[in-house]
Design an enzyme around this catalytic site. Sequence first.
Site, PDB file in Angstrom:
ATOM      1  N   HIS A   1       5.923   2.490  -5.470  1.00  0.00           N
ATOM      2  CA  HIS A   1       5.840   1.901  -4.128  1.00  0.00           C
ATOM      3  C   HIS A   1       5.497   3.026  -3.143  1.00  0.00           C
ATOM      4  O   HIS A   1       5.959   4.161  -3.298  1.00  0.00           O
ATOM      5  CB  HIS A   1       7.172   1.242  -3.759  1.00  0.00           C
TER       6      HIS A   1
ATOM      7  N   GLY B   1       9.641  -7.414   4.264  1.00  0.00           N
ATOM      8  CA  GLY B   1      10.402  -7.941   5.397  1.00  0.00           C
ATOM      9  C   GLY B   1      10.651  -9.444   5.349  1.00  0.00           C
ATOM     10  O   GLY B   1      11.789  -9.896   5.560  1.00  0.00           O
TER      11      GLY B   1
ATOM     12  N   GLU C   1      -1.059  -2.559  -2.076  1.00  0.00           N
ATOM     13  CA  GLU C   1      -0.363  -2.561  -0.787  1.00  0.00           C
ATOM     14  C   GLU C   1      -0.923  -1.438   0.085  1.00  0.00           C
ATOM     15  O   GLU C   1      -0.492  -0.281  -0.036  1.00  0.00           O
ATOM     16  CB  GLU C   1       1.131  -2.310  -1.002  1.00  0.00           C
TER      17      GLU C   1
HETATM   18  C1  PEP Z   1       6.546  -3.824   0.772  1.00  0.00           C
HETATM   19  O1  PEP Z   1       7.156  -2.877   1.256  1.00  0.00           O
HETATM   20  O2  PEP Z   1       6.367  -3.914  -0.451  1.00  0.00           O
HETATM   21  C2  PEP Z   1       6.015  -4.828   1.695  1.00  0.00           C
HETATM   22  C3  PEP Z   1       5.013  -5.570   1.308  1.00  0.00           C
HETATM   23  O3  PEP Z   1       6.614  -4.878   2.924  1.00  0.00           O
HETATM   24  P1  PEP Z   1       6.255  -5.921   4.126  1.00  0.00           P
HETATM   25  O4  PEP Z   1       6.094  -7.287   3.499  1.00  0.00           O
HETATM   26  O5  PEP Z   1       7.447  -5.838   5.013  1.00  0.00           O
HETATM   27  O6  PEP Z   1       4.999  -5.453   4.738  1.00  0.00           O
END
Ligand code: PEP
Length: 247
Positions: free
Chosen positions: A90, A226, A160
Amino acid sequence: MIIANWKANGSLLSNQKWCKFFIENCPKEIISNIGIAPSALHIGQIKKLLESSDVKIGIQDIDAEGGPRTGSICGEMAADTGCDFTLIGHSERRILFKEKNVLLKQKIESAYQANLQPILCIGETLEENEQGNTMDILKSQIEEAISNITIKEGFTVAYEPVWAIGTGNTPKPNDINVIHEFIKDVVQSQSLDDVVPSVLYGGSIHESNSEDFFTEKNIDGGLIGGASLDAKEFLKIVNIYSRLITQ
Ligand code: PEP
């Protein structure tokens, strides 16, 4: 698959309320496609609260090895506690804990040895994105993490973009679709057994934008930070996903 990443959030009481709402409201036909990654300390509690369901439980990170490594949790321990999967790499691990691709490769191998499904998280920073380096960064993150490893059917990547996590800024769904197609190609060409991965998108997914993401051909689900902390909001996203994949 839709995965809730709770990060360093949760308490015995709030987890109990979350699980009660989730189990009473999650469509039964979709539940085996849902994963929850609570804090490592809460995995046993969540397992127990959801034991009558097929929901998948994951850990947010494992160490590459067990033994004399104070503060660590290794893959075997996570599997023994009932985890099905582990997140690996991550961006918060990469940035805050300085984890490099070479370490992530060891973690993927450890996950497989422990029979945990590894979910490799990749993503570029804002600067890399603005310099037009997204594809190069993703390619090297993948290649350095899985070269010469026999990845298995079901291997999953979570794309991500670092600049989309927790910010409310997201790439256009169509752009993500193109990136996911690229990720599938890169993984497949590295895979000794021609494995095509599932690719989840993560970064500021909410009820209001999730349909736009999930209708894209190469977006196979979501990793949700979140918005997964509130069971009601998470369920709204799950319901949208469920409707789209059962259509
Ligand atoms: C994450 O940290 O994996 C993530 C997707 O966070 P958020 O949905 O808060 O952007």
